[in-house]
Structures are given as structure tokens and as C-alpha cells.
Design a protein around this motif. Structure first.
Motif, PDB file in Angstrom:
ATOM      1  N   LYS A  44       0.809  -1.213   0.000  1.00 16.98           N
ATOM      2  CA  LYS A  44       0.000   0.000   0.000  1.00 16.98           C
ATOM      3  C   LYS A  44       0.848   1.272   0.000  1.00 16.98           C
ATOM      4  N   PHE A  45       0.334   2.289  -0.686  1.00 16.16           N
ATOM      5  CA  PHE A  45       0.862   3.636  -0.520  1.00 16.16           C
ATOM      6  C   PHE A  45      -0.064   4.397   0.414  1.00 16.16           C
ATOM      7  N   LEU A  46       0.254   5.653   0.692  1.00 12.59           N
ATOM      8  CA  LEU A  46      -0.542   6.472   1.612  1.00 12.59           C
ATOM      9  C   LEU A  46      -1.494   7.348   0.801  1.00 12.59           C
ATOM     10  N   PRO A  47      -2.777   6.984   0.741  1.00 21.73           N
ATOM     11  CA  PRO A  47      -3.711   7.724  -0.110  1.00 21.73           C
ATOM     12  C   PRO A  47      -4.146   9.039   0.527  1.00 21.73           C
ATOM     13  N   TYR A  48      -4.456  10.015  -0.295  1.00 24.69           N
ATOM     14  CA  TYR A  48      -5.048  11.264   0.179  1.00 24.69           C
ATOM     15  C   TYR A  48      -6.568  11.078   0.199  1.00 24.69           C
ATOM     16  N   PRO A 107     -10.138   5.503   4.352  1.00 25.45           N
ATOM     17  CA  PRO A 107     -10.266   4.096   3.960  1.00 25.45           C
ATOM     18  C   PRO A 107     -11.579   3.792   3.252  1.00 25.45           C
ATOM     19  N   GLY A 108     -12.619   4.480   3.615  1.00 23.65           N
ATOM     20  CA  GLY A 108     -13.892   4.275   2.935  1.00 23.65           C
ATOM     21  C   GLY A 108     -13.872   4.775   1.503  1.00 23.65           C
ATOM     22  N   GLN A 109     -13.131   5.840   1.260  1.00 23.35           N
ATOM     23  CA  GLN A 109     -13.038   6.396  -0.088  1.00 23.35           C
ATOM     24  C   GLN A 109     -12.062   5.617  -0.967  1.00 23.35           C
ATOM     25  N   ILE A 132       7.154  11.510  -2.533  1.00 25.28           N
ATOM     26  CA  ILE A 132       6.920  11.117  -3.922  1.00 25.28           C
ATOM     27  C   ILE A 132       5.417  10.929  -4.077  1.00 25.28           C
ATOM     28  N   VAL A 133       4.805  11.802  -4.865  1.00 24.86           N
ATOM     29  CA  VAL A 133       3.347  11.908  -4.933  1.00 24.86           C
ATOM     30  C   VAL A 133       2.824  11.339  -6.247  1.00 24.86           C
ATOM     31  N   LEU A 134       1.837  10.438  -6.138  1.00 19.77           N
ATOM     32  CA  LEU A 134       1.192   9.850  -7.308  1.00 19.77           C
ATOM     33  C   LEU A 134       0.128  10.814  -7.814  1.00 19.77           C
ATOM     34  N   ASN A 135       0.181  11.129  -9.104  1.00 20.76           N
ATOM     35  CA  ASN A 135      -0.776  12.082  -9.665  1.00 20.76           C
ATOM     36  C   ASN A 135      -0.928  11.871 -11.156  1.00 20.76           C
ATOM     37  N   ASP A 136      -1.953  12.511 -11.721  1.00 17.00           N
ATOM     38  CA  ASP A 136      -2.115  12.631 -13.164  1.00 17.00           C
ATOM     39  C   ASP A 136      -2.734  13.994 -13.417  1.00 17.00           C
ATOM     40  N   PRO A 137      -2.983  14.384 -14.652  1.00  6.71           N
ATOM     41  CA  PRO A 137      -3.512  15.734 -14.891  1.00  6.71           C
ATOM     42  C   PRO A 137      -4.827  16.038 -14.182  1.00  6.71           C
ATOM     43  N   THR A 184      -4.735  13.942  -7.726  1.00  5.35           N
ATOM     44  CA  THR A 184      -3.588  13.620  -6.894  1.00  5.35           C
ATOM     45  C   THR A 184      -4.041  12.517  -5.941  1.00  5.35           C
ATOM     46  N   TYR A 185      -3.335  11.371  -5.932  1.00  6.76           N
ATOM     47  CA  TYR A 185      -3.849  10.174  -5.280  1.00  6.76           C
ATOM     48  C   TYR A 185      -3.251   9.893  -3.905  1.00  6.76           C
ATOM     49  N   GLY A 186      -1.982  10.210  -3.711  1.00  2.35           N
ATOM     50  CA  GLY A 186      -1.347   9.899  -2.444  1.00  2.35           C
ATOM     51  C   GLY A 186       0.160   9.881  -2.617  1.00  2.35           C
TER      52      GLY A 186
END
Length: 414
Positions: A279-283, A286-288, A358-363, A366-368
């Protein structure tokens, strides 16, 4: 502790050490992972082999390739394997040689604890074959117990003066709902408890190799569950398969793990490889975002890629096919990662190195961010140095062989 460093003797020993660390020695105890599947071989051996017909070909899942003894060494001869864990063998399969005369007429299944002292399990005589015939054998003799080493000892073949051989040799284990093959490359499927101790995080590692081209690698995958009867890549919700090039010699390594993710760094020759599974750390709550799973390796497939390949790139570095995460709809997506997808270059301030998430994102979103893995500037920095942040050591790692100012990340050693 949740961190270990050392030197593995080869790519199999590295997996043995990872298994030991995450299932038996890491602390706290409640963060340890459970091995759902731990099977396969550490080593293949034989009495002799012919060039192009090496021993590994008797275990390569290719029904057209085979092991043959060296010329004039047909009998006595043997083909065997050392397993990652002891196994009691009550059934096994053989596929005979392409020429029936080279298949074993009389043979014994033998087991050993150390590969030196062998104990006969059962002997079969007067076995005739057609070309490349497949057979399953059941063991009727009393068990000699679980052994780490098993071999077929050939006393005589079916008349070939020059060679004995087999196309396949496999050991079987009968479980409650399935039969598991052990004559396969080492395979480890793990379940982590998450940070709460009440979650279920599924990841897996499988070895694969091509000895004739000096390739000794791992396959890496994330899953949404585990089914005992399913193969490695057929587990529920399987991620795209990632490759992790290693070699068959000594390698310094660093393992960092908690209940939700495992991160590994390995120095192969002069190159640095890394993976992140879990797992990564989501923004999000847990329900979302209930299962934010990430699979990141060094290659986006399990192609036969050698550790020295110049195309190998750090998975976190911008927008890479070897960096995938599981979205809330169960689909696997390829995100970009900040700050590598930003043109801004940061550097140290009077020797103090800022660690950036290190942040996961796309245009669109932003995911976490990664758990315990950070961007660190490469100005006047060096691989295997350490950076202190919040009182915790962080290992500085370079992108394979690259040493530019944007070619480093830091791994929290805790």
C-alpha cells in the motif's frame, strides 16, 4: 526491527532472506507478513549434462526441451533439486526423453536433508516409454519424511548406449483444495496485516532465470486476494507483472517493511535496483480508497532483461510503465510521480538535504504518496550515504547507474 541490511549470495538467497525477514524476524511481531505460498527450488543439480541439454531444462515448463547426461554417462545418473522448504513427496511426474530409449527403465526416487546422504523412497523397474511420454507416479512405500533435496536416480535406461534424459520432473503436494507443483522456480506469496493489524495486503515474488544468457531475475506482483488453486499470475486482482533484474552472485541489500508495504534495494554489480510492493498512503479515507495497492519494479514486464541493460530506470521517476497502482474501481493505472514530473530542481542548503514526498498524480487527480520513500537532491550527494530527517536515518540510493542531480531517492530505515 523493520529494517535489515546484509549481503545475499545470489538471487535465490536474497528471496530466502526476504522471506525470513518479513515472516519471522521483523518487529513489531504484529506487523509480520504471513506466507500463503512458499514453494519451488533453490538449486538444480545432476550427475552430468550435455551442452544444450542442461539440467535446468528438465524444470523449465517447456515440454520440448530436455535434460540429457553427458555422452557415455547414461547410468547410473541422476537429476534433482533442492527446495526452499522441506517437502514430503507422495506423488511426482515425469516426462520422458524425446527418444524413448533414453528414458529411465529402472529408477529410484531419493530424498536427503543435506544433498550428501540419500535415502531411497521407492524404486520402479521395467518402465517402458513412448517418445516424450508424460506419467504421474504415486508413492506407495512408507514416507521417509519431509526432505529439502529430492532426485531421480537412474539405474538403467531403455537401451540407448550414449545418453539418459528427461523432459520434465515435478514434485507434487496435495493440499485441501488443490495440488501444488514444487518443481518450479521459487515462489513466495505473502499476506500483510496492514498498519491496523486487521487488513489484508497481498503481494508476491517469483524467480525466473535464463542461465545460458546470464539472467537471474524476480517477478513482482500485487493482488487483491489469494486462491490456493491458482497460479502465481492468476491470483485475484493481479497487477501487471514487474521485473526485477538480479544476478547469480553476491549482492548487498536493504529491506524495509511494515505491515502494509515492502521496499527493497539491491546493489547488483555497480547498479542499484529497487522495488515497492504494497500500500501507498492515499489522500483519502479508507472508505473512499479502501485498497491503495502499488506494484513498482525495474521493468514493466517479465522479459529476460539482464541487470546491465542500459534501459533500466527507477520506477518512481516521472511517468513509468513499471509503476502501477490499483484504483478504486479495481483497474491498474499508471500515474506520474512528483517531483520528477516537475521541472524544478531543488538542492541542499548548507549540507542539509530536504526530503520531498513522492506523490502519485495525473492531470486530473492527486492520489497519495509513497510510504517511507522520498525524493532527495543529488547535489554533492552520494549513493549509500545517509540523511537524517526527524531523527531517523534515510539511505540515499541512485537510479541504477545514474548520478545526476535528479537521480536519487531516499529510503527511511525504520
Amino acid at each position: 526491527m523493520a529494517y535489515e541490511s546484509g549481503t545475499a549470495s545470489d538471487y535465490i538467497d536474497l528471496l530466502m532472506r526476504l522471506y525470513q525477514f518479513v515472516t519471522q524476524t521483523m518487529t513489531p511481531v504484529e506487523q509480520r507478513w504471513r506466507a500463503l505460498r512458499w514453494i519451488g527450488y533453490k538449486r538444480i543439480f545432476c550427475s552430468s549434462e550435455l551442452g544444450g541439454y542442461e539440467a535446468f531444462r528438465g524444470f523449465d515448463a517447456d515440454s520440448a526441451s530436455e535434460w540429457l547426461t553427458a555422452q557415455s554417462q547414461a547410468a547410473p545418473s541422476h537429476l534433482g533439486l533442492e527446495l526452499v522448504r522441506p517437502l514430503e513427496v507422495r506423488a511426482f511426474t515425469l516426462r520422458g526423453a524425446g527418444k524413448a530409449s533414453r528414458s529411465p527403465k529402472s529408477f529410484t526416487l531419493e530424498g536427503s536433508d543435506d544433498g550428501e546422504v540419500w535415502v531411497a523412497q521407492e524404486t520402479w523397474n521395467d518402465q517402458s516409454w513412448s517418445n516424450a511420454q508424460f506419467r504421474e507416479y504415486s508413492v506407495s512405500a512408507p514416507s521417509i519424511g519431509a526432505k529439502t533435496h529430492w532426485r531421480i536416480l537412474i539405474h538403467a535406461n531403455n537401451g540407448d548406449w550414449g545418453y539418459s534424459g528427461l523432459r520434465d520432473f515435478d514434485l507434487l503436494e496435495t493440499l485441501e483444495t488443490s495440488r501444488i507443483s514444487h518443481g518450479v522456480p521459487a515462489q513466495l506469496i505473502l499476506q500483510g496485516p496492514g498498519l491496523s493489524g486487521k487488513e489484508a495486503v497481498f503481494v508476491g515474488v517469483e524467480t525466473y532465470a535464463s542461465p545460458t544468457t546470464d539472467i537471474y531475475n524476480w517477478r513482482l506482483m500485487g493482488f487483491s486476494g489469494f486462491v490456493e488453486a491458482n497460479g502465481f499470475s492468476k491470483q485475484p486482482g493481479a497487477s501487471p507483472m514487474m521485473g526485477f533484474p538480479l544476478w547469480n552472485a553476491a549482492m548487498p541489500y536493504w529491506f524495509v517493511a511494515n505491515g502494509q508495504r515492502i521496499v527493497c534495494v539491491v546493489k547488483v554489480d555497480t547498479s542499484y535496483m529497487t522495488f515497492y510492493l504494497g500500500k501507498f498512503l492515499p489522500y483519502a479515507t479508507p472508505g473512499q480508497f479502501p485498497y491503495p495497492l502499488l506494484a513498482a519494479g525495474m521493468t514493466p514486464t517479465d522479459a529476460l532483461t539482464r541487470y546491465s541493460d542500459g534501459s533500466l530506470v527507477l520506477p518512481y521517476k516521472g511517468n513509468r510503465a513499471n509503476f502501477k497502482f490499483r484504483f478504486i474501481d479495481g483497474e491498474w493505472r499508471q500515474p506520474e510521480s512528483w517531483p520528477w514530473n516537475n521541472s524544478v530542481i531543488t538542492r541542499d542548503t548548507e549540507g542539509h538535504y530536504p526530503l520531498m514526498p513522492i506523490v502519485l498524480n495525473d492531470p486530473a487527480n492527486t492520489y497519495g504518496e509513497l510510504d517511507g520513500v522520498y525524493f532527495v537532491p543529488g547535489f554533492a550527494n552520494a549513493v549509500e550515504s545517509t540523511v537524517i530527517a526527524d531523527g531517523v536515518e534515510h539511505l540515499v540510493v541512485q537510479d541504477v547507474f545514474r548520478t545526476g542531480v535528479r537521480d536519487y531517492f531516499a529510503l527511511r530505515l525504520a
